[in-house]
Motif scaffolding. Structure first.
Motif, short mmCIF file in Angstrom:
data_model
loop_
_atom_site.label_atom_id
_atom_site.label_comp_id
_atom_site.label_asym_id
_atom_site.label_seq_id
_atom_site.Cartn_x
_atom_site.Cartn_y
_atom_site.Cartn_z
N GLY A 14 0.84 -1.19 0.00
CA GLY A 14 0.00 0.00 0.00
C GLY A 14 0.88 1.24 0.00
O GLY A 14 2.07 1.18 -0.31
N ARG A 15 0.28 2.36 0.35
CA ARG A 15 1.04 3.61 0.44
C ARG A 15 2.14 3.49 1.49
O ARG A 15 1.94 2.87 2.53
CB ARG A 15 0.12 4.78 0.81
N ILE A 16 3.26 4.10 1.22
CA ILE A 16 4.39 4.09 2.16
C ILE A 16 4.39 5.40 2.93
O ILE A 16 4.49 6.49 2.34
CB ILE A 16 5.73 3.91 1.42
N SER A 17 4.27 5.32 4.24
CA SER A 17 4.27 6.53 5.07
C SER A 17 5.51 6.61 5.96
O SER A 17 5.92 7.70 6.34
CB SER A 17 3.03 6.58 5.95
N GLY A 18 6.06 5.45 6.30
CA GLY A 18 7.16 5.42 7.24
C GLY A 18 6.75 5.72 8.67
O GLY A 18 7.58 5.81 9.57
N GLN A 19 5.43 5.87 8.89
CA GLN A 19 4.89 6.19 10.22
C GLN A 19 3.81 5.20 10.66
O GLN A 19 3.03 5.50 11.55
CB GLN A 19 4.32 7.61 10.22
N GLN A 20 3.74 4.06 9.98
CA GLN A 20 2.70 3.06 10.25
C GLN A 20 1.30 3.65 10.12
O GLN A 20 0.39 3.34 10.90
CB GLN A 20 2.88 2.43 11.63
N LEU A 21 1.11 4.48 9.11
CA LEU A 21 -0.22 5.05 8.87
C LEU A 21 -1.14 4.05 8.17
O LEU A 21 -2.36 4.24 8.16
CB LEU A 21 -0.11 6.32 8.01
N TYR A 22 -0.57 2.99 7.61
CA TYR A 22 -1.36 2.00 6.87
C TYR A 22 -1.14 0.61 7.43
O TYR A 22 -0.09 0.31 8.01
CB TYR A 22 -1.02 2.07 5.38
N MET A 23 -2.14 -0.23 7.25
CA MET A 23 -2.12 -1.55 7.90
C MET A 23 -0.95 -2.40 7.43
O MET A 23 -0.39 -3.17 8.23
CB MET A 23 -3.44 -2.28 7.65
N HIS A 24 -0.55 -2.28 6.18
CA HIS A 24 0.58 -3.11 5.71
C HIS A 24 1.86 -2.76 6.44
O HIS A 24 2.77 -3.59 6.54
CB HIS A 24 0.75 -2.98 4.19
N GLU A 25 1.94 -1.54 6.97
CA GLU A 25 3.11 -1.14 7.74
C GLU A 25 3.02 -1.58 9.19
O GLU A 25 4.03 -1.66 9.89
CB GLU A 25 3.26 0.38 7.69
N LYS A 26 1.81 -1.86 9.63
CA LYS A 26 1.56 -2.26 11.02
C LYS A 26 1.73 -3.75 11.22
O LYS A 26 2.20 -4.21 12.27
CB LYS A 26 0.15 -1.83 11.41
N ILE A 27 1.35 -4.53 10.23
CA ILE A 27 1.29 -5.98 10.37
C ILE A 27 2.67 -6.61 10.25
O ILE A 27 3.45 -6.30 9.35
CB ILE A 27 0.31 -6.58 9.35
#
Length: 314
Positions: A14-27
Motif C-alpha cells: 500500500g502507500r508508504i508513510s514510514g509512520q505506520q499510517l497504513y495496515m501493511h506497515e503495522k502488520i
C-alpha cells in the motif's frame, strides 16, 4: 493432508508513510510461536474442498490473500502497543478436509494459549468446525461457547458423506450432544429461499436461535439488539463467524453462493460492535470469499472493512 504456508510480506502492500499510517506497515509476518499476548493474529484457511462438495462455486481457496491485499491498503488506527500479526495460511491438499480442520484447530488453540485474538480468513465455511474445535480445546468443557453466525444458511446439513461447507454447525451440534454440552447457536440473516423445510425443522429441533433475513435489518433494530443481548447473557464466550454469501450480492458478488436477497453491511457492523462490547468475543472468521467472481475487489474490500472494524473496536 494439510500443509502450512508461511506468511510473507509480499501479501501486504500500500502507500508508504514510514509512520505506520497504513495496515501493511503495522502488520508483522510471524511464526505462531512468536505471537505476543494481547495481539491480533490473522490466519488464512485456503480451502474450498467443502464448497465443492456442497455444490458451490469454487474459488474460495484464494480468499485469504484477496482479503489481505485489501486490508493492507487501509489506514492504521490501532494503538502502538496493539501488535498485529499475519501467521500464515493452512492449505488443504488432496481434498483432505479433515486434516485441514485439525490443523486449524491446533493453530487456533495455540494462538489463544498465547493470549492472542485469532481472526481467520477463508476459505469455505467448513472451517467453522475446525475453528470451534480449537476454541473448545482452549476453554474446556466447563464453559459455554456461543456461536454467532451471520449467514443466509443454517449450515446444518447431515454429513454422512463427509463434511462440507454446509455441515459445520451440525457437526458441532453432534459433538455437543456426544459430550453432553450445550449447543448455543444464533444465526442472523436466515433466508427461506436458501434453506429447505428439513433444515428449518432441524434448527428448531436443536433449539437454534435465529432471525430471518426479513427481520435482520436496521428497520428492526430493537429486536435485533434484544436478540443478541439475550444470547450473549447465556454464554461464557462468543465465537463469531461471518459468511459473506449472507450479504446481498450488491455488496458481495464474490462469494460461493451469491444472491441479491441478502442483508446489508450496516446491520452487521452494528451487531459486531455489540459483540465486542460484551468482552466475551474469543475469535472471529470470515468465510466464502471467492475472488474468481468478485467485481472491482468489492467483496474483498467488504471483508477487509469488517476485519478492520473488529480490529479497531477490540
Amino acid at each position: 493432508m494439510a500443509t502450512f504456508k508461511k506468511p510473507t510480506q509480499k501479501n501486504w502492500s500500500g502507500r508508504i508513510s514510514g509512520q505506520q499510517l497504513y495496515m501493511h506497515e503495522k502488520i508483522t509476518c510471524s511464526a505462531i510461536e512468536k505471537v505476543t499476548p494481547n495481539s491480533i493474529a490473522l490466519l488464512g484457511y485456503a480451502c474450498d474442498e467443502g464448497v465443492k462438495r456442497n455444490q458451490g462455486r469454487i474459488g474460495a481457496i484464494a480468499g485469504p490473500d484477496a482479503i489481505r491485499a485489501q486490508l493492507g491498503k487501509m489506514p492504521n488506527h490501532l494503538a502502538p502497543e496493539r501488535k498485529t500479526f499475519d501467521c500464515g495460511t493452512i492449505e488443504c491438499k488432496d481434498g483432505d478436509i479433515e486434516a485441514a480442520h485439525n490443523s486449524l484447530s491446533l493453530k487456533v488453540s495455540q494462538l489463544l494459549k498465547q493470549k492472542a485474538i485469532p481472526i481467520v480468513l477463508g476459505g469455505g465455511h467448513d472451517m467453522a468446525y475446525g475453528h470451534y474445535k480449537g476454541l473448545l480445546a482452549h476453554v474446556g468443557k466447563g464453559k459455554t461457547i456461543g456461536i454467532v453466525n451471520f449467514d443466509a444458511h443454517f449450515d446444518l446439513r447431515n454429513c454422512e458423506d463427509g463434511p462440507n461447507s454446509g455441515t459445520p454447525f451440525y457437526q458441532i451440534a453432534q459433538d455437543c450432544q456426544d459430550e453432553d454440552m450445550p449447543f448455543e447457536y444464533l444465526c442472523l440473516g436466515i433466508r427461506p429461499d436458501s434453506n429447505d423445510r428439513i433444515l428449518f425443522e432441524k434448527a428448531i429441533d436443536l433449539n437454534v436461535d435465529f432471525l430471518r433475513n426479513s427481520q435482520f435489518s436496521f428497520h428492526n433494530l430493537k429486536t435485533v439488539t434484544k436478540t443478541i443481548d439475550k444470547f450473549i447473557s447465556k454464554v461464557d464466550y462468543i465465537y463469531t463467524t461471518i459468511d459473506l454469501d449472507g450479504f446481498s450480492s450488491a455488496y458481495a458478488p464474490g462469494v460461493s453462493a451469491a444472491s441479491p436477497m441478502g442483508f446489508s453491511p450496516d446491520i452487521v457492523m452494528h451487531c459486531l460492535s455489540i459483540l465486542i462490547r460484551s468482552k466475551k468475543l474469543l475469535s472471529l472468521d470470515i468465510a466464502e470469499m471467492n475472488p474468481t467472481y468478485d467485481i472491482d475487489h468489492q467483496t474483498a474490500k467488504l471483508a477487509a472493512s469488517l476485519v478492520h472494524l473488529v480490529m479497531r473496536k477490540l
